[in-house]
Scaffold this active site. Structure first.
Site, short mmCIF file in Angstrom:
data_model
loop_
_atom_site.label_atom_id
_atom_site.label_comp_id
_atom_site.label_asym_id
_atom_site.label_seq_id
_atom_site.Cartn_x
_atom_site.Cartn_y
_atom_site.Cartn_z
N CYS A 124 23.88 -8.40 31.94
CA CYS A 124 22.68 -8.16 32.65
C CYS A 124 22.63 -7.03 33.54
CB CYS A 124 22.43 -9.37 33.89
SG CYS A 124 22.48 -10.98 32.89
N HIS A 271 18.22 -7.62 39.90
CA HIS A 271 18.48 -8.56 38.72
C HIS A 271 17.88 -9.68 39.19
CE1 HIS A 271 19.78 -10.55 35.36
NE2 HIS A 271 20.56 -11.02 35.83
N ASN A 301 15.33 -15.30 34.00
CA ASN A 301 16.21 -14.31 34.03
C ASN A 301 16.22 -13.58 32.58
OD1 ASN A 301 18.74 -12.74 33.76
ND2 ASN A 301 20.14 -14.18 34.52
O1 UT7 Z 1 22.72 -12.88 35.15
C1 UT7 Z 1 23.70 -13.89 35.53
C2 UT7 Z 1 23.44 -15.31 35.06
N1 UT7 Z 1 23.75 -16.18 35.82
C3 UT7 Z 1 23.47 -16.70 37.07
O2 UT7 Z 1 23.07 -15.85 37.73
C4 UT7 Z 1 23.96 -17.97 37.54
C5 UT7 Z 1 24.34 -18.04 39.04
N2 UT7 Z 1 24.49 -19.43 39.21
C6 UT7 Z 1 23.22 -20.15 39.72
O3 UT7 Z 1 22.19 -19.68 39.82
C7 UT7 Z 1 23.45 -21.61 40.17
O4 UT7 Z 1 24.88 -21.73 40.43
C8 UT7 Z 1 22.84 -22.50 39.17
C9 UT7 Z 1 21.19 -22.44 39.45
C10 UT7 Z 1 23.03 -22.31 37.76
C11 UT7 Z 1 23.18 -23.94 39.72
O5 UT7 Z 1 22.89 -24.36 41.06
P1 UT7 Z 1 23.90 -25.01 41.93
O6 UT7 Z 1 23.44 -25.04 43.33
O7 UT7 Z 1 25.16 -23.97 41.89
O8 UT7 Z 1 24.26 -26.36 41.34
P2 UT7 Z 1 25.75 -27.05 40.91
O9 UT7 Z 1 26.05 -26.41 39.40
O10 UT7 Z 1 26.59 -26.93 41.94
O11 UT7 Z 1 25.22 -28.30 40.51
C12 UT7 Z 1 24.74 -29.24 41.55
C13 UT7 Z 1 24.19 -30.50 40.94
C14 UT7 Z 1 25.10 -31.17 40.05
O12 UT7 Z 1 25.13 -32.61 40.18
P3 UT7 Z 1 26.09 -33.43 40.72
O13 UT7 Z 1 27.19 -33.13 40.05
O14 UT7 Z 1 26.25 -32.79 42.17
O15 UT7 Z 1 25.62 -34.92 40.65
C15 UT7 Z 1 24.70 -30.79 38.64
O16 UT7 Z 1 24.65 -31.58 37.51
O17 UT7 Z 1 23.14 -30.12 40.35
C16 UT7 Z 1 22.86 -30.68 38.80
N3 UT7 Z 1 22.15 -29.95 38.21
C17 UT7 Z 1 20.77 -30.23 37.93
N4 UT7 Z 1 20.16 -31.13 38.25
C18 UT7 Z 1 18.89 -31.36 37.97
C19 UT7 Z 1 22.68 -28.74 37.60
N5 UT7 Z 1 21.53 -28.30 36.72
C20 UT7 Z 1 20.44 -29.04 37.07
C21 UT7 Z 1 19.17 -28.91 36.79
N6 UT7 Z 1 18.39 -30.20 37.13
N7 UT7 Z 1 18.76 -28.02 35.79
#
Ligand code: UT7
Length: 344
Positions: A124, A271, A301
């Site tokens: 990115c 970004h 993104n």
């Molecule tokens: O260009 C670079 C590309 N990548 C990035 O920029 C990614 C950077 N990271 C992020 O933006 C965030 O980490 C995410 C948006 C991907 C995830 O958000 P988060 O607040 O870090 O969530 P998490 O991975 O810690 O997950 C929290 C909970 C989990 O459930 P449990 O285990 O607490 O029950 C996940 O399974 O949220 C759940 N979860 C979702 N729930 C509903 C993860 N994705 C989803 C979803 N819908 N789409």
């Protein structure tokens, strides 16, 4: 000598996929995606559309804008394409594996026979890396004057659409800028163009954003049946933490190197990965969130395309004025990160 942005362009596919559309087939919701990322929709390229197709549309849009400008010596798009000395595209989703480069496909379709062409693989951060590379090549080549710098990605083709932790984040698109070497200065009170760039990388995080199959490390074998398409695997939490630190470090670094305060900067164009990353960095730095331009709500993104798409939107809506000091900042697979400071 200054390296100035003369024109911008973008291309975004017309097919719009909303959070509600995704929630029909995944265990997710509009509320979760909006509150965790700021995304409402993303645009998805049709099956026949490759990276170079979107890139080409963005490139033509930038060249068309340049053609309409006062002082442009070219009389047609064909003529202006012939004046290009360099074409660089930052992409993680090239038309083909390794060869030919996507930039060469674009060069051919533009009819830019006098231009060198190459791809930059910096995830990115590809546009930020590409802008500095093109500016460097213009600076050291006496006869080189004009370059097209593109960021384009079709990540929808490389995400696992069953992985709610990653697929909700990405959309497709392309953005382009036409840059030109001019007789103005890049230092002093009347400085213009690209003032400085910081490029950084932390390869120790390469596993956090990776497409594991298909390359020489893990090539397909004859007769092999694959269960899923080669797709992006992401450690979202690790990338999130890295990103907040990266954005903070680059903004502080650019301000320090240029010996200015944030008040001198009209807009920061980050970004567009996650609105929460921007909010967290803004808070750490004590910068009002309104200083950051965000269009992630509509496009999600778009990887290397996100910054040039944002620049084009700002430019075409008249929110950028000649002489405005703007800052780009980005991060991505590699892990790479960086930023540019530009007088528009
Ligand atoms: O260009 C670079 C590309 N990548 C990035 O920029 C990614 C950077 N990271 C992020 O933006 C965030 O980490 C995410 C948006 C991907 C995830 O958000 P988060 O607040 O870090 O969530 P998490 O991975 O810690 O997950 C929290 C909970 C989990 O459930 P449990 O285990 O607490 O029950 C996940 O399974 O949220 C759940 N979860 C979702 N729930 C509903 C993860 N994705 C989803 C979803 N819908 N789409």
């Amino acid at each position: 000598m200054a390296i100035e942005i003369k024109a911008t362009g973008k291309s975004v596919p017309s097919t719009r996929l909303t959070n509600d559309d995704l929630a029909k087939r995944l265990a997710t919701s509009d509320e979760w995606i909006r509150s965790h990322t700021g995304i409402e929709a993303r645009h998805i390229a049709g099956g026949e559309t490759a990276c170079s197709d979107l890139a080409l549309e963005a490139a033509w849009a930038a060249l068309t804008m340049a053609l309409g400008q006062e002082g442009c010596e070219a009389k047609s798009l064909e003529e202006i394409a012939l004046t290009l000395d360099i074409i660089i595209i930052g992409t993680a989703t090239a038309d083909y594996y390794g060869c030919p480069s996507t930039a060469c496909i674009i060069q051919d379709k533009l009819g830019a026979r006098n231009a060198a062409a190459m791809d930059i693989a910096a995830g990115c951060s590809g546009f930020i890396y590409g802008l500095e590379t093109a500016a460097g090549l213009l600076s050291i080549g006496a006869s080189r004057k004009r370059a097209l710098v593109i960021g384009a990605d079709v990540l929808s083709r490389f995400v696992d659409w069953d992985d709610r932790g990653s697929c909700i984040l990405f959309g497709d698109g392309a953005g382009a800028v036409l840059i030109e070497k001019t007789g103005n200065l890049s230092t002093g009170p009347d400085k213009r163009g690209l003032l400085r760039t910081i490029l950084r990388a932390d390869g120790s995080g390469s596993e956090h954003l990776v497409i594991k199959r298909g390359g020489s490390r893990n090539a397909f074998k004859p007769g092999e049946t694959i269960e899923t398409i080669p797709h992006l695997e992401m450690n979202g939490r690790a990338v999130y933490n890295f990103a907040v630190k990266a954005v903070t470090e680059i903004i502080e670094g650019l301000l320090k190197e240029e010996r200015i305060t944030i008040d001198a900067v009209s807009r920061i164009v980050p970004h567009q990965a996650n609105a929460r990353i921007v909010a967290a960095a803004a808070k750490r730095l004590g910068i009002p969130e309104g200083k950051f331009f965000l269009n992630i709500k509509e496009y999600a993104n778009t990887s290397a395309a996100s910054i040039p798409i944002a620049l084009d939107e700002l430019n075409r809506t008249g929110e950028l004025h000649k002489g405005d000091l703007i800052m780009t900042v980005g991060f991505g697979a590699g892990l790479t990160y960086g930023g540019n400071l530009i007088v528009f």
